[in-house]
Design an enzyme around this catalytic site. Structure first.
Site, PDB file in Angstrom:
ATOM      1  N   HIS A  29      15.043  47.522 -47.386  1.00  0.00           N
ATOM      2  CA  HIS A  29      14.652  46.705 -48.523  1.00  0.00           C
ATOM      3  C   HIS A  29      13.483  47.346 -49.274  1.00  0.00           C
ATOM      4  O   HIS A  29      13.412  47.274 -50.492  1.00  0.00           O
ATOM      5  CB  HIS A  29      14.280  45.303 -48.047  1.00  0.00           C
ATOM      6  CG  HIS A  29      14.267  44.288 -49.121  1.00  0.00           C
ATOM      7  ND1 HIS A  29      15.411  43.710 -49.605  1.00  0.00           N
ATOM      8  CD2 HIS A  29      13.249  43.756 -49.824  1.00  0.00           C
ATOM      9  CE1 HIS A  29      15.099  42.865 -50.557  1.00  0.00           C
ATOM     10  NE2 HIS A  29      13.791  42.871 -50.704  1.00  0.00           N
ATOM     11  N   ASN A  66      -3.761  39.879 -29.897  1.00  0.00           N
ATOM     12  CA  ASN A  66      -5.071  39.248 -30.096  1.00  0.00           C
ATOM     13  C   ASN A  66      -6.143  40.228 -30.568  1.00  0.00           C
ATOM     14  O   ASN A  66      -7.285  39.837 -30.764  1.00  0.00           O
ATOM     15  CB  ASN A  66      -5.524  38.508 -28.833  1.00  0.00           C
ATOM     16  CG  ASN A  66      -5.652  39.408 -27.641  1.00  0.00           C
ATOM     17  OD1 ASN A  66      -5.170  40.532 -27.644  1.00  0.00           O
ATOM     18  ND2 ASN A  66      -6.302  38.928 -26.607  1.00  0.00           N
ATOM     19  N   ASN A 112      -2.781  33.789 -32.287  1.00  0.00           N
ATOM     20  CA  ASN A 112      -3.823  34.735 -31.888  1.00  0.00           C
ATOM     21  C   ASN A 112      -3.921  35.954 -32.798  1.00  0.00           C
ATOM     22  O   ASN A 112      -5.010  36.474 -33.027  1.00  0.00           O
ATOM     23  CB  ASN A 112      -3.626  35.173 -30.439  1.00  0.00           C
ATOM     24  CG  ASN A 112      -3.920  34.060 -29.463  1.00  0.00           C
ATOM     25  OD1 ASN A 112      -4.694  33.156 -29.758  1.00  0.00           O
ATOM     26  ND2 ASN A 112      -3.278  34.102 -28.314  1.00  0.00           N
TER      27      ASN A 112
END
Length: 187
Positions: A29, A66, A112
């Site tokens: 794309h 995280n 997170n």
């Protein structure tokens, strides 16, 4: 303009063949299927793409979820980007599988990776493309659920959804970045 494909792409890569399915659809794309390169400064894979004369930097952090905000913040500094120039693409437990929504700024809502980006950038102004993955059923923990591979049926569904999501996101970017006085300008 920085697009962080990290969350959704990581899950898809771990559950499907290289450059197959949804990841290939996203790459096609934006015409970047072969254009990814490792960037040690950002601890991420990056690709440059052009969409309707707008230059985009795509980023896939190589850190744990995280900590991925550190990669996003490094890229923002290197490429002189502000939080409002950054679009985070991430999974969302609170949306059914295949549902997609744009969120303009705000809290991490328990994610997170988004929390890490907010912390590292000292801002919550990033736009988010939230891709629904649904909630786990039964005794499955959230962490086990989000780290598990997608089923074949889910991968097929996500390939279509992510192609539509990429179009949706690019249209949103174009509307926000339209020159003053042109349709779609938010200023």
């Amino acid at each position: 303009m920085l697009l962080d494909w990290g969350t959704v792409n990581t899950a898809l890569e771990e559950s499907s063949a290289p450059l197959a399915g949804p990841r290939a659809t996203q790459a096609r794309h934006l015409a970047v299927a072969e254009g990814w390169r490792a960037d040690r400064q950002c601890c991420a894979d990056v690709a440059l793409a052009t969409a309707r004369s707008l230059e985009l930097l795509l980023l896939k952090p190589r850190r744990f979820m995280n900590l991925n905000g550190l990669s996003v913040a490094s890229a923002a500094e290197i490429y002189n980007l502000h939080p409002e120039d950054i679009y985070l693409v991430h999974d969302d437990l609170d949306k059914a599988l295949g549902k997609v929504a744009i969120k303009l700024g705000g809290s991490a809502r328990g994610h997170n990776g988004v929390r890490s980006c907010i912390s590292a950038l000292h801002s919550n102004e990033m736009t988010r493309l939230r891709v629904g993955i649904g909630r786990p059923e039964g005794e499955v923990t959230v962490s086990s659920y989000v780290l598990a591979p997608f089923s074949t049926e889910e991968q097929e569904r996500l390939e279509q959804v992510l192609a539509q999501a990429a179009t949706f996101l690019l249209e949103h970017i174009m509307r926000r970045r339209a020159p003053a006085g042109e349709p779609g300008n938010r200023g």
